[in-house]
Design a protein around this motif. Structure first.
Motif, PDB file in Angstrom:
ATOM      1  N   GLY A 185      80.806  95.062  47.418  1.00 57.39           N
ATOM      2  CA  GLY A 185      79.541  94.355  46.617  1.00 57.39           C
ATOM      3  C   GLY A 185      79.884  93.424  45.325  1.00 57.39           C
ATOM      4  N   PHE A 186      80.489  94.922  44.005  1.00 51.34           N
ATOM      5  CA  PHE A 186      80.387  94.544  43.000  1.00 51.34           C
ATOM      6  C   PHE A 186      81.907  93.680  42.488  1.00 51.34           C
ATOM      7  N   GLY A 187      82.937  94.197  43.287  1.00 52.06           N
ATOM      8  CA  GLY A 187      83.703  93.835  43.009  1.00 52.06           C
ATOM      9  C   GLY A 187      84.041  92.116  43.480  1.00 52.06           C
ATOM     10  N   GLN A 188      83.334  92.721  44.092  1.00 57.64           N
ATOM     11  CA  GLN A 188      83.377  90.539  44.759  1.00 57.64           C
ATOM     12  C   GLN A 188      82.282  89.611  44.020  1.00 57.64           C
ATOM     13  N   GLN A 189      81.028  90.127  43.551  1.00 57.73           N
ATOM     14  CA  GLN A 189      80.024  89.144  42.874  1.00 57.73           C
ATOM     15  C   GLN A 189      80.751  88.867  41.805  1.00 57.73           C
ATOM     16  N   GLY A 190      81.709  90.317  41.295  1.00 59.42           N
ATOM     17  CA  GLY A 190      83.198  90.259  40.261  1.00 59.42           C
ATOM     18  C   GLY A 190      83.447  88.599  39.910  1.00 59.42           C
ATOM     19  N   VAL A 191      83.597  88.503  41.208  1.00 56.59           N
ATOM     20  CA  VAL A 191      84.996  87.528  41.562  1.00 56.59           C
ATOM     21  C   VAL A 191      84.084  85.806  41.093  1.00 56.59           C
ATOM     22  N   LYS A 192      82.772  86.403  42.499  1.00 56.15           N
ATOM     23  CA  LYS A 192      82.189  85.306  42.002  1.00 56.15           C
ATOM     24  C   LYS A 192      81.249  84.621  40.923  1.00 56.15           C
ATOM     25  N   ASP A 193      80.695  85.899  39.612  1.00 56.51           N
ATOM     26  CA  ASP A 193      80.559  85.567  37.992  1.00 56.51           C
ATOM     27  C   ASP A 193      82.286  84.258  37.839  1.00 56.51           C
ATOM     28  N   LEU A 194      82.926  85.555  38.032  1.00 56.24           N
ATOM     29  CA  LEU A 194      84.263  85.133  36.783  1.00 56.24           C
ATOM     30  C   LEU A 194      84.701  83.382  37.516  1.00 56.24           C
ATOM     31  N   THR A 195      85.020  83.328  38.992  1.00 61.78           N
ATOM     32  CA  THR A 195      84.942  81.300  39.343  1.00 61.78           C
ATOM     33  C   THR A 195      84.538  80.618  38.619  1.00 61.78           C
ATOM     34  N   GLU A 196      82.863  81.065  38.744  1.00 61.29           N
ATOM     35  CA  GLU A 196      81.815  80.225  38.017  1.00 61.29           C
ATOM     36  C   GLU A 196      82.040  80.060  36.531  1.00 61.29           C
ATOM     37  N   VAL A 197      82.927  80.929  35.707  1.00 61.91           N
ATOM     38  CA  VAL A 197      81.744  80.957  34.406  1.00 61.91           C
ATOM     39  C   VAL A 197      83.656  80.614  33.827  1.00 61.91           C
ATOM     40  N   LEU A 198      85.010  80.504  34.387  1.00 60.57           N
ATOM     41  CA  LEU A 198      86.028  79.764  34.225  1.00 60.57           C
ATOM     42  C   LEU A 198      85.600  78.603  34.710  1.00 60.57           C
ATOM     43  N   ALA A 199      85.028  78.259  35.809  1.00 59.17           N
ATOM     44  CA  ALA A 199      85.270  76.507  35.661  1.00 59.17           C
ATOM     45  C   ALA A 199      84.312  75.742  34.566  1.00 59.17           C
ATOM     46  N   MET A 200      83.322  76.751  33.762  1.00 61.33           N
ATOM     47  CA  MET A 200      82.425  76.425  32.324  1.00 61.33           C
ATOM     48  C   MET A 200      83.362  75.902  31.525  1.00 61.33           C
ATOM     49  N   HIS A 201      84.813  76.429  31.392  1.00 61.56           N
ATOM     50  CA  HIS A 201      85.948  76.147  30.067  1.00 61.56           C
ATOM     51  C   HIS A 201      87.341  75.154  31.454  1.00 61.56           C
ATOM     52  N   GLY A 202      86.598  74.669  31.912  1.00 62.23           N
ATOM     53  CA  GLY A 202      87.669  73.300  32.595  1.00 62.23           C
ATOM     54  C   GLY A 202      89.066  74.635  33.374  1.00 62.23           C
ATOM     55  N   GLN A 203      89.251  75.347  33.678  1.00 65.31           N
ATOM     56  CA  GLN A 203      89.803  76.634  34.928  1.00 65.31           C
ATOM     57  C   GLN A 203      89.913  76.686  35.432  1.00 65.31           C
ATOM     58  N   GLN A 204      90.810  76.898  36.557  1.00 64.68           N
ATOM     59  CA  GLN A 204      90.755  77.249  37.694  1.00 64.68           C
ATOM     60  C   GLN A 204      91.503  78.683  37.810  1.00 64.68           C
ATOM     61  N   PRO A 205      91.203  79.500  38.818  1.00 62.70           N
ATOM     62  CA  PRO A 205      92.406  81.204  38.675  1.00 62.70           C
ATOM     63  C   PRO A 205      93.530  80.140  39.336  1.00 62.70           C
ATOM     64  N   VAL A 206      94.226  80.774  39.046  1.00 61.23           N
ATOM     65  CA  VAL A 206      95.865  81.031  39.585  1.00 61.23           C
ATOM     66  C   VAL A 206      95.994  81.458  41.076  1.00 61.23           C
ATOM     67  N   ALA A 207      95.056  82.441  40.861  1.00 65.01           N
ATOM     68  CA  ALA A 207      95.368  83.549  42.458  1.00 65.01           C
ATOM     69  C   ALA A 207      94.232  84.318  42.182  1.00 65.01           C
ATOM     70  N   VAL A 208      93.775  84.905  43.496  1.00 57.35           N
ATOM     71  CA  VAL A 208      93.107  85.960  43.530  1.00 57.35           C
ATOM     72  C   VAL A 208      92.916  86.548  44.862  1.00 57.35           C
ATOM     73  N   GLU A 209      92.707  88.066  44.256  1.00 56.33           N
ATOM     74  CA  GLU A 209      93.416  89.482  45.076  1.00 56.33           C
ATOM     75  C   GLU A 209      92.402  90.238  44.998  1.00 56.33           C
ATOM     76  N   LYS A 210      92.757  91.549  46.016  1.00 60.50           N
ATOM     77  CA  LYS A 210      91.488  92.003  46.218  1.00 60.50           C
ATOM     78  C   LYS A 210      91.899  93.809  47.064  1.00 60.50           C
ATOM     79  N   PHE A 211      91.357  94.066  46.608  1.00 59.48           N
ATOM     80  CA  PHE A 211      91.962  96.101  46.831  1.00 59.48           C
ATOM     81  C   PHE A 211      90.544  96.931  46.724  1.00 59.48           C
ATOM     82  N   GLY A 212      91.086  97.406  48.373  1.00 60.89           N
ATOM     83  CA  GLY A 212      90.636  98.810  48.727  1.00 60.89           C
ATOM     84  C   GLY A 212      89.659  99.157  47.321  1.00 60.89           C
TER      85      GLY A 212
END
Length: 403
Positions: A185-212
């Motif tokens: 949950g920690f990591g995936q909430q982080g991705v959510k925050d990162l995606t939302e804030v990056l959008a404020m900069h007018g960009q989107q991530p070119v890749a989103v990956e995860k690991f155990g």
């Protein structure tokens, strides 16, 4: 595994030694003011932060007492180790409030533990200042109550993201930023925050990956990120897993600009990745041992008394938390929890801390004393966490810090 066992064993021995030292201390007198400390000091990787926070708590009380105490009375710390377990942390809070009759509590280190017991100090009107745990909701759960008793002097997850992305959008040469996070949950909430804030900069991530969180080989995920063209990567995971990520980068010889949260200053990153690889990740922090003369002085004191001191930043945040609590009690002229909390909201006299000079750090609606404007970047250098600065950090402005 052997290194991790040694690290765990070292933390346990250190925590036991500290507990014994406190047990030998003089008992509190009736007129003493008791302040509780409840954090993991032996159970999980976060125990490093809990132990460091305990050091800062101890030294702040020592300094306050040398200066005459509070309201003409001596401060006494009442220490509890919650071992990183929510049930134990709840039990500790109940004992501290109901049996020990503490006037306030500092802690915890684990966000999940805080979220498990916030209702207790809120119901009993006992102010809490959180010196480590970073979950955004900790200080906001009771924001709409007539009095919110939960405060914090620590990093805040969303605020860290704001700083990391402000740097990332300037660091990337091709506007290709990728995220990789653990599957918790920690990591995936982080991705959510990162995606939302990056959008404020007018960009989107070119890749989103995860690991155990226990994975040791992330080469396939990193290969996908590399093939996306990303020259800047933000990792959202704990220090031990992030160390494995750095080792995987080495395997495929892919070293983009790599950024992460403050958990990367924990020693598992250094112990698993080694000194040289550890230097490849830049992370957010509120301070470092060399950030200012006050930090240098506190670090020297802590290391003299506790040579195996782990993460310094938690010691600084805990020290500042105790100083602000003492200032509030003095200003209120009482240890009554409701009046101390109201004083924290209304404003205490300017208080010099390790991290900064605190000028009305809290208000009725804001219970986080530190924000993105207070945060800095750091990295490992020669086995120590040091402040990080370059042309990008020097060019950043408040307008870059979107959240």
């Amino acid at each position: 595994m052997f290194k991790q066992w040694i690290q765990s064993r070292t933390l346990s021995v250190l925590a036991a030694a500290l507990t014994a030292a406190y047990a030998l201390a003089a008992p509190a007198h009736a007129q003493d003011i008791k302040v509780g400390f409840n954090a993991d000091q032996s159970g999980t990787a976060v125990a490093e932060l809990g132990i460091a926070a305990r050091h800062g708590f101890d030294l702040a009380i020592e300094d306050i007492n040398k200066a005459g105490g509070v309201l003409g009375r001596k401060l006494v710390g009442v220490i509890r180790d919650d071992t990183g377990a929510p049930p134990k942390s709840i039990q500790n809070m109940t004992e501290l409030i109901d049996s020990e009759k503490v006037v306030a509590v500092l802690g915890p280190a684990n966000s999940g533990n805080a979220l498990a017991w916030l209702h207790l100090p809120q119901q009993k009107k006992i102010p809490v200042i959180v010196p480590v745990a970073t979950a955004t909701d900790i200080t906001r759960r009771y924001a709409n109550e007539s009095q919110n008793y939960i405060y914090r002097i620590s990093m805040v997850d969303r605020e860290q993201v704001a700083l990391l992305l402000a740097y990332a959008v300037k660091a990337t040469r091709n506007k290709k930023i990728a995220f990789i996070a653990d599957s918790t949950g920690f990591g995936q909430q982080g991705v959510k925050d990162l995606t939302e804030v990056l959008a404020m900069h007018g960009q989107q991530p070119v890749a989103v990956e995860k690991f155990g969180p226990k994975d040791t080989d992330m080469t396939s995920q990193l290969a996908k990120i590399r093939d996306s063209g990303a020259d800047t990567v933000i990792v959202y995971g704990l220090a031990d897993a992030n160390a494995q990520l750095l080792r995987s980068m080495e395997k495929i010889n892919y070293f983009p600009t790599t950024l992460g949260t403050w958990g990367n200053m924990s020693t598992p990153l250094l112990n698993i990745a080694g000194k040289k690889l550890s230097e490849h990740i830049i992370f957010a922090t509120s301070t470092a041992e060399d950030s200012n003369p006050r930090a240098v002085a506190l670090a020297a004191r802590v290391r003299e008394r506790y040579p195996q001191m782990p993460t310094f930043v938690a010691a600084a945040q805990s020290y500042d938390s105790m100083m602000l609590l003492a200032a509030a009690i003095k200003q209120a002229g009482t240890t009554d929890g409701a009046k101390v909390a109201a004083t924290l909201d209304a404003g205490v006299p300017d208080t010099q801390g390790i991290i900064k000079l605190y000028k009305k750090p809290f208000s009725k609606t804001e219970h986080d004393a530190l924000s993105v404007s207070d945060f800095n970047l750091a990295r490992w250098k020669d086995g120590k966490v040091t402040a990080y600065s370059d042309a990008i950090t020097k060019a950043m402005t408040p307008a870059d810090l979107k959240k």
